[in-house]
Scaffold this motif. Structure first.
Motif: not given
Length: 100
Positions: A14-32
């Motif tokens: 679960k911590s690995i999945d949460v880490g991936k989600q946080v990274q995706q949200l961070h990347q999405e913010g950078l793209l925006l």
């Protein structure tokens, strides 16, 4: 608080999945942010071009006004010259001689 081995088996994935989600949200913010920056640059370039076009139109408009003004001055001078010619007497002179 200590975790038992069974709880660790559940917590680690679960911590690995949460880490991936946080990274995706961070990347999405950078793209925006990147997209917003590109959009602002396009708008800025468009506004600069629009200002240049407006300045050119104003210059043309001012030149037209200047030309119209020059034509009006020329017409007025022509009319004044015609009035002066009409007011001149056909056989009397134009100058008065005060000498003498």
């Amino acid at each position: 608080m200590e975790l038992k081995s069974i709880e660790m088996q559940i917590a680690l994935p679960k911590s690995i999945d949460v880490g991936k989600q946080v990274q995706q949200l961070h990347q999405e913010g950078l793209l925006l942010n990147d997209h917003a920056l590109n959009q602002m640059e396009k708008e800025l370039q468009q506004k600069r071009k629009q200002v240049m076009k407006n300045e050119q139109k104003d210059r043309v408009h001012l030149k037209r006004k200047q030309n119209d003004h020059d034509e009006l001055d020329h017409d007025r001078k022509k009319q004044n010259k015609q009035k002066d010619q009409e007011q001149q007497h056909p056989y009397k002179g134009n100058n008065i001689d005060f000498s003498g």
